[in-house]
Design a protein around this motif. Structure first.
Motif, PDB file in Angstrom:
ATOM      1  N   ARG A  22      -2.290  -6.278   2.684  1.00  0.00           N
ATOM      2  CA  ARG A  22      -2.856  -6.281   1.533  1.00  0.00           C
ATOM      3  C   ARG A  22      -4.446  -6.381   1.753  1.00  0.00           C
ATOM      4  NH1 ARG A  22      -1.308  -3.846  -2.458  1.00  0.00           N
ATOM      5  NH2 ARG A  22      -2.437  -4.790  -3.593  1.00  0.00           N
ATOM      6  N   LEU A  23      -5.034  -7.158   2.819  1.00  0.00           N
ATOM      7  CA  LEU A  23      -6.272  -7.128   3.024  1.00  0.00           C
ATOM      8  C   LEU A  23      -6.834  -5.754   3.338  1.00  0.00           C
ATOM      9  CD1 LEU A  23      -8.927  -8.917   3.245  1.00  0.00           C
ATOM     10  CD2 LEU A  23      -8.053  -9.050   5.794  1.00  0.00           C
ATOM     11  N   HIS A  26      -7.320  -4.006   0.272  1.00  0.00           N
ATOM     12  CA  HIS A  26      -8.286  -4.716  -0.586  1.00  0.00           C
ATOM     13  C   HIS A  26      -9.819  -4.104   0.048  1.00  0.00           C
ATOM     14  CE1 HIS A  26     -10.769  -7.715  -2.517  1.00  0.00           C
ATOM     15  NE2 HIS A  26     -11.506  -7.953  -1.206  1.00  0.00           N
ATOM     16  N   LEU A  27      -9.858  -3.929   1.409  1.00  0.00           N
ATOM     17  CA  LEU A  27     -10.981  -3.432   1.890  1.00  0.00           C
ATOM     18  C   LEU A  27     -11.295  -1.961   1.602  1.00  0.00           C
ATOM     19  CD1 LEU A  27     -10.777  -5.085   5.428  1.00  0.00           C
ATOM     20  CD2 LEU A  27     -12.291  -5.819   3.591  1.00  0.00           C
ATOM     21  N   GLN A  30     -12.916  -1.271  -1.490  1.00  0.00           N
ATOM     22  CA  GLN A  30     -14.214  -1.613  -1.834  1.00  0.00           C
ATOM     23  C   GLN A  30     -15.178  -0.302  -1.567  1.00  0.00           C
ATOM     24  OE1 GLN A  30     -14.846  -4.771  -2.783  1.00  0.00           O
ATOM     25  NE2 GLN A  30     -12.542  -4.798  -2.364  1.00  0.00           N
TER      26      GLN A  30
END
Lengths: 449, 69
Positions: A22-23, A26-27, A30
């Protein structure tokens, strides 16, 4: 920061592993730009394509093949196109439900509507899944026999492959391996271009004529209902919702989940139409028996197209059984985990998550073993799975609609009026058709011979 | 964050991790109970329809299987 790290340490291992994936999402989010957006979409797609391709399972391939062989390209090409929005509208609801609640379908029924309905849904799902798995193993063993592999070897190999990718891969890797296997479902599409005397003009005209060869009769109704039952099955609702949850999709990912479901629906319909076209061009007119078996269809493809085409068709049948067995065994594991509060993630290491993996593996062993029993009543088992699905489908659909209209849990993501109109129309139609299907299974001559 | 900053964004893991935790929550949903739904109005009717449907289908199945054997 230290507090955040301490909190992370206290979380179960599957949530920690999911956090890594999930990180990355998320990145990706961005960044702006078409390429970044495409990367984000590729990272988020999966459950929708998997469920739809797995829906073109061994039983589905045989149903579409029989449809083309019995009715040609008249009615069923436009009919399959209509199945695209039907499949999309039903499955899209599971994306929203999973992304908003972060819980699977079995868990939501169990906790929101009580143990009785939870147990009813779970028992039906598990029995139907085991019986459907038997049909997948029939497809795998039949297909591999074309390549000279004995059923015992192909059945054991299928169990080992499916169990291994579930036990030893994390969700992300499991999904990409499954999608890679699913890609072989498209093997049927290029075969269409080698069908002799296929008139694309006739395909085009079918959308205006909806011609039914021989008119409406009991066999036609049976084939319509079988195609409908192949398009939407109870396990699909459970699978996609659990898959969305295990992948960790949130409300921000709903749009990508919808695109994923649409792409999956499109592939499902393209492959179904391809199979109908292949058998319509090779087998149609040879027989009008409802008991047209897959060996007859394979022999006709061998004679009318080429031995290579027959082998590719058999390979497609094996793939269809394999991908469906992967999805169905996973849906059994997820549903059991959700209902009983066991671990419920493919991210779990085998030893820590043995309770989660066990139901899926047991169901594979049962199905893989039953197809090897000489003179096993496979026809009776197929009939039983149809009957269970008939009883279960309206219940699963009803719970889906109740949950999607539950503002307490869905908030702003609950069904809008237009979504409810479409969904209730489809569900009402499916319930009626399922009821008729149940009647035809129990009383085969209810609409005449 | 400006658009041009986002396009050429460099990853700062500590900062991104904090952002990520704030946005995603990383909640163990097993520990959050789900409230049982209130069954009333059209939902009650739907449940009665379902019970009747299941009953009718089970009777049909029993009759059908009895005829087969």
């Amino acid at each position: 920061m230290k507090e955040l790290k301490d909190n992370l340490e206290s979380l179960p291992v599957d949530i920690k592993l999911r956090a890594v994936d999930r990180l990355k999402i998320h990145l990706m989010r961005q960044k702006y730009g078409y390429f970044s957006r495409l990367c984000l979409l590729l990272a988020l797609i999966g459950p929708g394509i998997l469920v739809m391709i797995a829906d073109n399972d061994a039983g589905g391939v045989i149903t579409y093949a029989q449809t083309g062989a019995l009715f040609g390209i008249g009615f069923f090409i436009p009919f399959m196109v209509i199945m695209l929005p039907v499949a999309y509208i039903v499955q899209e609801m599971t994306v929203r439900l999973g992304a908003v609640t972060h819980r699977g379908h079995a868990e939501m029924i169990w906790k929101r509507y009580g143990k009785f309905w939870g147990a009813f849904s779970l028992i039906d799902l598990v029995i139907a899944n085991v019986l459907t798995l038997i049909t997948e193993f029939i497809g795998i063993t039949l297909g591999m026999q074309v390549f000279g592999m004995p059923p015992l070897v192909s059945s054991v190999m299928a169990i080992v492959v499916i169990a291994s990718i579930q036990l030893f891969l994390r969700y992300f890797a499991w999904e990409w391996i499954s999608l890679s296997i699913a890609a072989f479902n498209l093997i049927f599409v290029p075969l269409v271009f080698f069908v002799p005397h296929l008139h694309w003009g006739a395909v085009e005209r079918s959308f205006t004529s909806w011609h039914i060869p021989g008119g409406i009769h009991s066999l036609f109704i049976y084939v319509v209902l079988a195609n409908l039952g192949t398009t939407i099955a109870p396990w699909m609702l459970f699978f996609q919702q659990s898959s969305v949850v295990d992948k960790g999709l949130t409300v921000k990912d709903i749009r990508d989940g919808q695109i994923d479901t649409f792409i999956g629906s499109l592939f499902m319909v393209i492959v179904a139409i391809a199979i109908i076209l292949i058998t319509a061009g090779t087998v149609y007119g040879i027989t009008n028996s409802a008991n047209l078996d897959i060996q007859t269809i394979l022999s006709a493809i061998y004679a009318k197209i080429s031995p290579l085409a027959m082998r590719l068709f058999a390979l497609g049948l094996v793939e269809a059984g394999l991908i469906a067995a992967i999805a169905i065994s996973a849906s059994t594991s997820w549903a059991m985990g959700e209902a009983f509060g066991w671990p419920k993630s493919i991210n779990m290491p085998p030893l820590q998550g043995w309770k989660f993996y066990l139901p899926g593996i047991i169901s594979l062993l049962i199905a893989g073993g039953i197809v090897l029993i000489p003179n096993a009543p496979l026809g009776f088992l197929n009939l039983t799975v149809q009957v269970i699905a008939t009883i279960f489908m309206p219940a699963a659909m009803m719970f889906l609609l109740l949950l999607l209209n539950d503002k307490d849990i869905m908030g702003e993501h609950s069904n809008k009026l237009w979504q409810n109109i479409l969904a209730f129309t489809i569900v009402g139609f499916l319930i009626i058709m399922n009821g008729i299907y149940g009647l035809t299974v129990v009383f085969p001559h209810i609409f005449g011979r | 964050m400006k658009i041009e900053d986002r396009i050429s964004k460099k990853i700062n893991l500590d900062e991104d991790w904090e952002d990520f935790i704030k946005e995603e929550g990383l909640i163990d949903y097993n520990k959050i109970p789900v409230q049982k739904a209130q069954i009333n109005g059209w939902v009650r009717t739907a449940f009665w329809f379902l019970r009747i449907y299941i009953l009718v289908m089970i009777v049909l199945v029993i009759v059908g299987f009895a005829r087969i054997h």
